[in-house]
Design an enzyme around this catalytic site. Structure first.
Site, mmCIF file in Angstrom:
data_model
loop_
_atom_site.group_PDB
_atom_site.id
_atom_site.type_symbol
_atom_site.label_atom_id
_atom_site.label_comp_id
_atom_site.label_asym_id
_atom_site.label_seq_id
_atom_site.Cartn_x
_atom_site.Cartn_y
_atom_site.Cartn_z
ATOM 1 N N HIS A 152 -83.535 73.107 94.022
ATOM 2 C CA HIS A 152 -82.173 73.163 93.482
ATOM 3 C C HIS A 152 -81.895 71.942 92.616
ATOM 4 C CE1 HIS A 152 -80.975 75.406 97.410
ATOM 5 N NE2 HIS A 152 -81.029 76.311 96.438
ATOM 6 N N LYS A 161 -71.838 85.089 106.396
ATOM 7 C CA LYS A 161 -72.997 84.294 106.786
ATOM 8 C C LYS A 161 -72.557 83.046 107.527
ATOM 9 C CE LYS A 161 -76.453 85.338 103.249
ATOM 10 N NZ LYS A 161 -77.283 84.736 102.201
ATOM 11 N N ARG A 164 -88.066 81.412 90.605
ATOM 12 C CA ARG A 164 -89.267 80.987 91.303
ATOM 13 C C ARG A 164 -90.431 81.934 91.043
ATOM 14 N NH1 ARG A 164 -86.424 80.918 97.032
ATOM 15 N NH2 ARG A 164 -85.741 82.823 96.066
#
Length: 163
Positions: free
Chosen positions: A17, A41, A90
């Site tokens: 990040h 969450k 990624r």
């Protein structure tokens, strides 16, 4: 003034990040880091703790503003006059999902999404993986800023003590 946003849950922020935020900070006058809130969450850290950690580890860049947001990212952008979203990629699997999101966001408000490939050093890295490895006692110190690593180890110890 050129402005962009780097969104995410950042639970916790890791070196992957941080690399994307640093690179964005060199391209834009102001980079907003939007800590997105997902009430469904249960995070390792509260939103306020995440904001504090991100502010601490990005202070060196000098042009990063950290805020939380609940709702659509395009609303965050519209409210602040931000024309661009920066996303780190990624792998190809990230691209499939992120392309759909970019197209939806552009269709909703015209905001552009720019993709930055992550360094190969961090191409496997996710906050979920870091938390899992750390919870089993694995060494993740090389994947996190020192302050974040210390807080993660402390939080894991706190949660174990509560059980």
């Amino acid at each position: 003034m050129r402005r962009a946003v780097c969104p995410g849950s950042f639970d916790p922020i890791h070196n992957g990040h941080l690399e994307i935020i640093e690179r964005a900070s060199k391209l834009y006058d102001v980079v907003h880091v939007a800590v997105l809130i997902n009430r469904n969450k249960q995070g390792m850290f509260t939103v306020e703790e995440r904001i504090g950690l991100i502010e601490e580890v990005t202070a060196q860049f000098g042009n990063v503003v950290v805020e939380s947001h609940h709702g659509l990212l395009v609303d965050f952008c519209r409210e602040r006059g931000i024309p661009a979203i920066i996303k780190g990629l990624r792998a190809v699997s990230d691209f499939d999902y992120e392309l759909q999101m970019a197209q939806m966001n552009h269709g909703l408000t015209g905001v552009e999404t720019l993709f930055l490939p992550t360094s190969p050093t961090y191409s496997f890295l996710s906050s979920t993986l870091v938390k899992e490895v750390a919870s089993y006692g694995g060494d993740v110190s090389h994947l996190l800023p020192e302050t974040v690593h210390r807080r993660l180890v402390e939080r894991i110890a706190e949660r174990r003590a509560e059980q």
